[in-house]
Structures are given as C-alpha cells and as structure tokens.
Design a protein around this motif. Sequence first.
Motif, PDB file in Angstrom:
ATOM      1  N   GLY A 154      19.333  38.290  56.758  1.00  0.00           N
ATOM      2  CA  GLY A 154      19.995  39.168  55.803  1.00  0.00           C
ATOM      3  C   GLY A 154      21.445  39.467  56.135  1.00  0.00           C
ATOM      4  O   GLY A 154      22.297  39.534  55.241  1.00  0.00           O
ATOM      5  N   LEU A 155      21.769  39.662  57.419  1.00  0.00           N
ATOM      6  CA  LEU A 155      23.140  40.014  57.788  1.00  0.00           C
ATOM      7  C   LEU A 155      24.151  38.902  57.467  1.00  0.00           C
ATOM      8  O   LEU A 155      25.218  39.191  56.903  1.00  0.00           O
ATOM      9  N   PRO A 156      23.884  37.629  57.787  1.00  0.00           N
ATOM     10  CA  PRO A 156      24.848  36.584  57.401  1.00  0.00           C
ATOM     11  C   PRO A 156      25.023  36.468  55.882  1.00  0.00           C
ATOM     12  O   PRO A 156      26.140  36.231  55.408  1.00  0.00           O
ATOM     13  N   VAL A 157      23.922  36.638  55.141  1.00  0.00           N
ATOM     14  CA  VAL A 157      24.037  36.586  53.676  1.00  0.00           C
ATOM     15  C   VAL A 157      24.949  37.709  53.182  1.00  0.00           C
ATOM     16  O   VAL A 157      25.829  37.499  52.336  1.00  0.00           O
ATOM     17  N   ALA A 158      24.746  38.917  53.728  1.00  0.00           N
ATOM     18  CA  ALA A 158      25.604  40.045  53.349  1.00  0.00           C
ATOM     19  C   ALA A 158      27.055  39.765  53.718  1.00  0.00           C
ATOM     20  O   ALA A 158      27.977  40.093  52.954  1.00  0.00           O
ATOM     21  N   GLY A 159      27.281  39.151  54.877  1.00  0.00           N
ATOM     22  CA  GLY A 159      28.639  38.831  55.294  1.00  0.00           C
ATOM     23  C   GLY A 159      29.317  37.865  54.341  1.00  0.00           C
ATOM     24  O   GLY A 159      30.502  38.038  53.999  1.00  0.00           O
ATOM     25  N   LEU A 160      28.585  36.839  53.876  1.00  0.00           N
ATOM     26  CA  LEU A 160      29.158  35.878  52.931  1.00  0.00           C
ATOM     27  C   LEU A 160      29.485  36.539  51.594  1.00  0.00           C
ATOM     28  O   LEU A 160      30.547  36.292  51.007  1.00  0.00           O
ATOM     29  N   VAL A 161      28.572  37.378  51.121  1.00  0.00           N
ATOM     30  CA  VAL A 161      28.809  38.064  49.849  1.00  0.00           C
ATOM     31  C   VAL A 161      30.014  38.989  49.947  1.00  0.00           C
ATOM     32  O   VAL A 161      30.877  39.028  49.065  1.00  0.00           O
ATOM     33  N   LEU A 162      30.098  39.746  51.041  1.00  0.00           N
ATOM     34  CA  LEU A 162      31.210  40.680  51.215  1.00  0.00           C
ATOM     35  C   LEU A 162      32.538  39.948  51.366  1.00  0.00           C
ATOM     36  O   LEU A 162      33.580  40.447  50.905  1.00  0.00           O
ATOM     37  N   ALA A 163      32.538  38.786  52.002  1.00  0.00           N
ATOM     38  CA  ALA A 163      33.779  38.040  52.177  1.00  0.00           C
ATOM     39  C   ALA A 163      34.424  37.723  50.829  1.00  0.00           C
ATOM     40  O   ALA A 163      35.658  37.688  50.709  1.00  0.00           O
ATOM     41  N   ILE A 164      33.595  37.523  49.816  1.00  0.00           N
ATOM     42  CA  ILE A 164      34.109  37.251  48.463  1.00  0.00           C
ATOM     43  C   ILE A 164      34.292  38.539  47.677  1.00  0.00           C
ATOM     44  O   ILE A 164      35.311  38.759  47.021  1.00  0.00           O
ATOM     45  N   ALA A 165      33.312  39.439  47.778  1.00  0.00           N
ATOM     46  CA  ALA A 165      33.297  40.631  46.921  1.00  0.00           C
ATOM     47  C   ALA A 165      34.402  41.608  47.257  1.00  0.00           C
ATOM     48  O   ALA A 165      34.857  42.354  46.375  1.00  0.00           O
ATOM     49  N   LEU A 166      34.849  41.656  48.502  1.00  0.00           N
ATOM     50  CA  LEU A 166      35.896  42.609  48.875  1.00  0.00           C
ATOM     51  C   LEU A 166      37.188  42.369  48.098  1.00  0.00           C
ATOM     52  O   LEU A 166      37.983  43.296  47.902  1.00  0.00           O
ATOM     53  N   ALA A 167      37.426  41.119  47.665  1.00  0.00           N
ATOM     54  CA  ALA A 167      38.655  40.780  46.952  1.00  0.00           C
ATOM     55  C   ALA A 167      38.520  40.919  45.439  1.00  0.00           C
ATOM     56  O   ALA A 167      39.485  40.687  44.718  1.00  0.00           O
ATOM     57  N   LEU A 168      37.344  41.308  44.949  1.00  0.00           N
ATOM     58  CA  LEU A 168      37.146  41.451  43.504  1.00  0.00           C
ATOM     59  C   LEU A 168      37.894  42.672  42.975  1.00  0.00           C
ATOM     60  O   LEU A 168      38.221  43.591  43.732  1.00  0.00           O
ATOM     61  N   PRO A 169      38.158  42.715  41.676  1.00  0.00           N
ATOM     62  CA  PRO A 169      38.749  43.922  41.079  1.00  0.00           C
ATOM     63  C   PRO A 169      37.839  45.127  41.269  1.00  0.00           C
ATOM     64  O   PRO A 169      36.624  44.987  41.485  1.00  0.00           O
ATOM     65  N   ALA A 170      38.410  46.321  41.167  1.00  0.00           N
ATOM     66  CA  ALA A 170      37.683  47.547  41.467  1.00  0.00           C
ATOM     67  C   ALA A 170      36.439  47.704  40.599  1.00  0.00           C
ATOM     68  O   ALA A 170      35.363  48.077  41.085  1.00  0.00           O
ATOM     69  N   THR A 171      36.554  47.424  39.309  1.00  0.00           N
ATOM     70  CA  THR A 171      35.397  47.593  38.413  1.00  0.00           C
ATOM     71  C   THR A 171      34.253  46.679  38.810  1.00  0.00           C
ATOM     72  O   THR A 171      33.089  47.090  38.849  1.00  0.00           O
ATOM     73  N   ALA A 172      34.581  45.431  39.120  1.00  0.00           N
ATOM     74  CA  ALA A 172      33.538  44.480  39.527  1.00  0.00           C
ATOM     75  C   ALA A 172      32.900  44.914  40.844  1.00  0.00           C
ATOM     76  O   ALA A 172      31.674  44.796  41.023  1.00  0.00           O
ATOM     77  N   ARG A 173      33.711  45.414  41.770  1.00  0.00           N
ATOM     78  CA  ARG A 173      33.158  45.884  43.043  1.00  0.00           C
ATOM     79  C   ARG A 173      32.196  47.045  42.838  1.00  0.00           C
ATOM     80  O   ARG A 173      31.120  47.103  43.456  1.00  0.00           O
ATOM     81  N   LEU A 174      32.577  47.988  41.969  1.00  0.00           N
ATOM     82  CA  LEU A 174      31.712  49.143  41.723  1.00  0.00           C
ATOM     83  C   LEU A 174      30.400  48.725  41.080  1.00  0.00           C
ATOM     84  O   LEU A 174      29.333  49.245  41.429  1.00  0.00           O
ATOM     85  N   MET A 175      30.456  47.807  40.133  1.00  0.00           N
ATOM     86  CA  MET A 175      29.227  47.332  39.487  1.00  0.00           C
ATOM     87  C   MET A 175      28.327  46.646  40.502  1.00  0.00           C
ATOM     88  O   MET A 175      27.109  46.876  40.525  1.00  0.00           O
ATOM     89  N   LEU A 176      28.908  45.805  41.343  1.00  0.00           N
ATOM     90  CA  LEU A 176      28.113  45.098  42.350  1.00  0.00           C
ATOM     91  C   LEU A 176      27.525  46.077  43.362  1.00  0.00           C
ATOM     92  O   LEU A 176      26.361  45.933  43.771  1.00  0.00           O
TER      93      LEU A 176
END
Length: 350
Positions: A266-288
């Motif tokens: 689970g931790l590596p999967v979360a790391g991969l998702v966060l590596a991309i999601a941190l750069a998303l626009p604020a609205t997309a980050r909040l929805m995710l």
Amino acid sequence: MNARGPLRLARYSALVWCALIVYASLHPFAGWRSTGISPLAFLEGGWPRYWTAFDLAANVAVYLPLGFFLSLGLSTLRWRYTAPLLASLFGMLLSGSLEALQTWLPSRVPSSLDLACNSLGSLLGALLAAYLGPRVLARLLAFEQKLLAPVAHAELGLTLLGLWLLLPLSPEILLFGAGDLRQVLGLGTAMPFAAESFVLIEASIVAFNAVAVGLLVRQLCARLAAAYLVVPLFLLLGLLIRSLAAAILINPAEALSWLTPGVRLGLPVAGLVLAIALALPATARLMLAGLALMAGSVLVNLAPPNPYSQAALAVWQQGHFLNFNGLTRVVASLWPFLTLPFLLLTTRRP
C-alpha cells in the motif's frame, strides 16, 4: 504584527485538547450509578491510598498543554496576567468538574490529589505561555507567512493534522486505518478473514488514507516544491510514531511489526499516486482527497479482524494507557468525518 492566524491555531488547539481531556477522564462512559456520596466528597478524601509517581507526572503533564494553548489564545486580553489567570482557573474548574463526575463512574476514583496536579499543570502551562508567548506567536506568524497556504481555516487543518498523529499510537489499529465506526456503534465484522483478500484490503486502506493525508498536507503548503518534501516527511513521522508506540507499549522487538505485506504494497502505491496528485490543481486535489477519505473509511469498516491486532491486545498490558487507548481509538474513528467538512471549507476564500 497580525497574529490572528496563530491565535486561532492556539484556540483550536485549546478546544481540541479540552475535548480530549474530557473524553479520557470519563472513558468508558459506561456504568453510571449513584452511590449516595456527594460529588464533592473527594475534596475531603485526603491523600489517596494508591498512587505512583507516574500518576502524578501524568496528571500534571496532561493539563500543561491546556494551560499553554488557552493562555496563548487569550493573550490579546488587557493586562499581561489576565490570560494566564483565566487559563489556570479554567483548568482547575475543568479538573474539579471532571473529578466530581467521576463519582458516578465505578471504574474511576476521584481524588483531590488529581485535582491538585491538574491545576498545577494548567498553571505551569499558563506561566510558560506568558513567558514564551510573544516569541511563540512571532515564530508561528513567520511560519504562516512563509510556508502556510492562504486557504480558509488553515489553522483548523493544522489542528486536524495534529490529531491524525494520535492514530499511530494505537498498535492494534490497522496502519492509518481511520474511520472505523464498528466499535463506536456496536457493529460486528462484515467479512470473514482470508489471508489473500486481507492483504489487498489492508494495502487499499493504507494507500487511500496515506493519499488523503498527503493531499491535506499539500493543501496547506504554500509552494509545490515544499510539499514534495513536507508530505513524505509527515507520513514518515506517522510511521516513526507507530514504531515507537509498538516498541514502548508492546515489545521493542515489535517496533516494525506494522510492516506487513499489505503495508509493503500500500505505501508504494500511495507514493506513486501522491507523486502525481500533488501537482494537480486545487479542486482536483480536494476531490481526490475526499474520495480517498471516503473509500478508506468504507474499507476499514468492511475489513475482517486483523490477526495482528488480536495478538497485540493479547500481550499489551495497557495499565495506565487504558483510557489513553480509548481516546486514540475514538480519534481514529472520527478523524475522516471531521476532515471532510474541512476540505469543503477550504474551497472558500480565506
């Protein structure tokens, strides 16, 4: 100096700490009965028969942050010593009220010694705030201006992150497993245990919750570059707390027992998702973040019994930590449902 943000953070912290004290003091909220004894009889009880140095130190230490946060939050009042006096008085009244209520709880023993130690803790915290208050407010203001994003109720977000750090302190809870309401509501387990499916369920719970917490930290970071450093450090802090809790409360050899196959997935999967999601626009980050919180909460309520949790409880001599364990469990249960409204609040202008 405009210290409204730091003052709000101090007030949020005082409110949350007060709620935690009330819960821990009256846990398990069961077996209320009247014995015909006056609720103030403990004031004449004298020195208790059974006490330890740990009890005295804990009773002082628990109320010290309350006095500190409350005095800091009231520091705008006139006259330098108004805030410390009010904070000390509030701590004494709160402790006295809770000791009186414990008269009706068979599992608790009210004590004038507890009241004295709690009052001393509030006084020490208030005096510490009076001495360090200006410097603390200045440091918090500098932190807010440089690192904290200008989002609505950012101080509430910091308070929620502080609460989240209590979750890893219960070694029998699944890692980052927030939102489990089954014990609170008296519900049973929905699924039987199966080794193959449990690994995937645990990995999903870890991943969803790590992504949600990481995105909450990102929402409060003023700059993306800082978020790529702060987010992993904050999650690592949670893992460190989990290791220390397991080593102290169970056995030093169990410090890394949380590193199960599900966590390793689970931790590596979360790391991969966060590596991309941190750069998303604020609205997309909040929805995710909202979706991850809800998905993690649903899964943790469907998860079968955790075999490590049962083994941990079997060897854990809770002792002094019994009420503290109840506190961390209720925080873990309610945290996602306190955080979801905050995510909605951040969409407003600060």
